[in-house]
Enzyme design. Structure first.
Site, PDB file in Angstrom:
ATOM      1  N   HIS A   1     -30.443  -8.875  10.612  1.00 30.40           N
ATOM      2  CA  HIS A   1     -29.636  -8.179   9.601  1.00 30.40           C
ATOM      3  C   HIS A   1     -30.401  -7.067   8.858  1.00 30.40           C
ATOM      4  O   HIS A   1     -29.978  -5.923   8.835  1.00 30.40           O
ATOM      5  CB  HIS A   1     -29.087  -9.207   8.603  1.00 30.40           C
ATOM      6  CG  HIS A   1     -28.229  -8.617   7.540  1.00 30.40           C
ATOM      7  ND1 HIS A   1     -26.895  -8.358   7.728  1.00 30.40           N
ATOM      8  CD2 HIS A   1     -28.508  -8.195   6.288  1.00 30.40           C
ATOM      9  CE1 HIS A   1     -26.403  -7.816   6.637  1.00 30.40           C
ATOM     10  NE2 HIS A   1     -27.354  -7.702   5.742  1.00 30.40           N
TER      11      HIS A   1
ATOM     12  N   HIS B   1     -23.851  -0.919   5.650  1.00 28.79           N
ATOM     13  CA  HIS B   1     -23.435  -2.260   6.087  1.00 28.79           C
ATOM     14  C   HIS B   1     -22.269  -2.212   7.073  1.00 28.79           C
ATOM     15  O   HIS B   1     -22.182  -3.052   7.965  1.00 28.79           O
ATOM     16  CB  HIS B   1     -23.118  -3.166   4.890  1.00 28.79           C
ATOM     17  CG  HIS B   1     -24.322  -3.911   4.394  1.00 28.79           C
ATOM     18  ND1 HIS B   1     -25.267  -3.325   3.587  1.00 28.79           N
ATOM     19  CD2 HIS B   1     -24.764  -5.176   4.638  1.00 28.79           C
ATOM     20  CE1 HIS B   1     -26.218  -4.213   3.337  1.00 28.79           C
ATOM     21  NE2 HIS B   1     -25.949  -5.336   3.965  1.00 28.79           N
TER      22      HIS B   1
ATOM     23  N   ASP C   1     -32.833  -4.721   3.947  1.00 22.48           N
ATOM     24  CA  ASP C   1     -31.505  -5.020   3.433  1.00 22.48           C
ATOM     25  C   ASP C   1     -31.369  -4.538   1.984  1.00 22.48           C
ATOM     26  O   ASP C   1     -30.374  -3.923   1.593  1.00 22.48           O
ATOM     27  CB  ASP C   1     -31.285  -6.541   3.519  1.00 22.48           C
ATOM     28  CG  ASP C   1     -29.826  -6.943   3.403  1.00 22.48           C
ATOM     29  OD1 ASP C   1     -28.946  -6.065   3.552  1.00 22.48           O
ATOM     30  OD2 ASP C   1     -29.571  -8.140   3.179  1.00 22.48           O
TER      31      ASP C   1
ATOM     32  N   HIS D   1     -23.840  -1.442  10.318  1.00 25.66           N
ATOM     33  CA  HIS D   1     -24.489  -2.692  10.755  1.00 25.66           C
ATOM     34  C   HIS D   1     -23.458  -3.620  11.403  1.00 25.66           C
ATOM     35  O   HIS D   1     -23.654  -4.145  12.494  1.00 25.66           O
ATOM     36  CB  HIS D   1     -25.140  -3.403   9.560  1.00 25.66           C
ATOM     37  CG  HIS D   1     -25.396  -4.864   9.802  1.00 25.66           C
ATOM     38  ND1 HIS D   1     -24.401  -5.812   9.675  1.00 25.66           N
ATOM     39  CD2 HIS D   1     -26.497  -5.530  10.192  1.00 25.66           C
ATOM     40  CE1 HIS D   1     -24.885  -7.002   9.998  1.00 25.66           C
ATOM     41  NE2 HIS D   1     -26.162  -6.853  10.304  1.00 25.66           N
TER      42      HIS D   1
HETATM   43 ZN   LIG Z   1     -27.085  -7.024   3.796  1.00 24.33          ZN
END
Ligand SMILES: [Zn+2]
Length: 364
Positions: A271, A255, A171, A258
């Site tokens: 995540h 993101h 992340d 994602h």
């Molecule tokens: Zn993130």
């Protein structure tokens, strides 16, 4: 406008959890503590002792928080109101701290994030990710200010499986990659709806350097449950640097992709794992040099981060157009990319990243 936001106070060190009370003295006097069962069990007694020593009362403890959804948040707001809480402590992972921030905002009281693992960088930011009951990304909820305190006890974080920190690194890796896209796109807006300051960019560079230089050693140390300077540096990189960078510089393709992938069936990765894969997709969309992407893939591979679709779960590629479409939702951050990105481009870049990852596995 350039806007830089930050938590008012970041505390990190061995045994920090036992000093929680003294750090919230003057911020709140009646705490609503919320989180999942395991983290509350892990540190609940120490938190209670620390609060008691600092004469901070406990309004209520709820250890049943499993998702940051509106029904969960509303129920906790009622609990907080009923018990006259004037500070919220989110204890645990991303869900707990995101829920804590949302509850505190609705109660109009301060909030402290007390992470017990390092899988995400949600602790310090002035936003929560809200999901539907089916765990689909719903929206970002933004607040006018960041948490009043983020308290990181490395000894506590190190008790979690080492792979959690690897996910956090995935992340955190995205932060600088997405920040650079936002800097390059003159109309890109950060999560604070501003332009990146030099500080946000530099924190992103520092974070990326730390991850690439020290990430693997930290992972090895954490596999033996050791807290070393490498480990502490990686915790700070994830919990502080990547968070400040992502928030004040902005998100872009990684993101957004994602988020798009959370809409399709079969995705089992969490995540950080998903975001790490999406970093490679963004780099392909950006037309980065292959020789610059390969070392990143090698780093991901060494840490066990996913570089293929197969490692993300049982994804039916026929569903990828849906994910690509969602990734380009104007409500999301794809518009922060320096060039216009279409669903077709995202779709092909996902498959290209997967193909490249497979080749990488075959040759390593
Ligand atoms: Zn993130």
């Amino acid at each position: 406008m350039k806007i830089f936001g930050s938590t008012s106070r970041y505390v990190q060190g061995r045994g920090a959890i036992d000093e929680l009370g003294q750090h919230i003295t003057g911020i709140g006097t009646r705490a609503l503590i919320l989180g999942q069962e395991f983290p509350i069990k892990l540190v609940g007694k120490r938190i209670e002792a620390s609060l008691e020593a600092a004469k901070v009362e406990i309004a209520a403890i709820d250890s049943s928080v499993t998702m940051s959804t509106y029904p969960t948040i509303d129920a906790l707001v009622e609990l907080g109101k009923k018990n006259k809480a004037n500070i919220v402590l989110g204890v645990g992972g991303g869900v707990a701290v995101d829920t804590g921030k949302a509850v505190a905002h609705k109660l109009q009281v301060p909030v402290a994030s007390i992470p017990t693992q390092c899988a995400t960088n949600a602790d310090a930011s002035a936003l929560s990710v809200i999901y539907t009951e089916k765990h689909e990304w719903l929206e970002y909820l933004f607040y006018p200010k960041n948490p009043d305190l983020v308290l990181v006890d490395p000894e506590v974080l190190a008790t979690a499986p080492a792979k959690f920190t690897v996910w956090g690194m995935g992340d955190a890796l995205a932060a600088n990659v997405e920040a650079k896209a936002c800097v390059a796109q003159p109309n890109a807006a950060s999560l604070l709806n501003g332009r990146p300051t030099a500080a946000a960019s530099w924190l992103g560079d520092l974070c990326e350097n730390n991850l690439l230089q020290y990430g693997y050693r930290a992972y090895r140390d954490l596999s033996k449950k050791l807290v070393t300077p490498f480990v502490e540096r990686i915790f700070e990189s994830i919990k502080l640097l990547s968070s400040l960078c992502a928030e004040s510089a902005g998100l872009a393709a990684a993101h957004a992709i994602h988020n798009g992938l959370t809409f399709i069936q079969g995705v089992e990765a969490n995540h950080g794992e998903l975001v790490a894969f999406c970093v490679n997709v963004q780099k392909i969309l950006e037309n980065q040099k292959p020789e610059d992407i390969e070392p990143l893939m090698a780093w991901q591979h060494k840490l066990g981060l996913p570089i293929t679709l197969e490692e993300l779960g049982k994804i039916d590629v026929k569903e990828l157009p849906t994910a690509a479409e969602k990734a380009c939702d104007p409500k999301d951050s794809m518009g922060n990319m320096p060039i216009r990105i279409t669903p077709g481009m995202v779709h092909d870049a996902i498959l290209a990243a997967d193909n490249w990852g497979q080749e990488f596995h075959d040759s390593h």
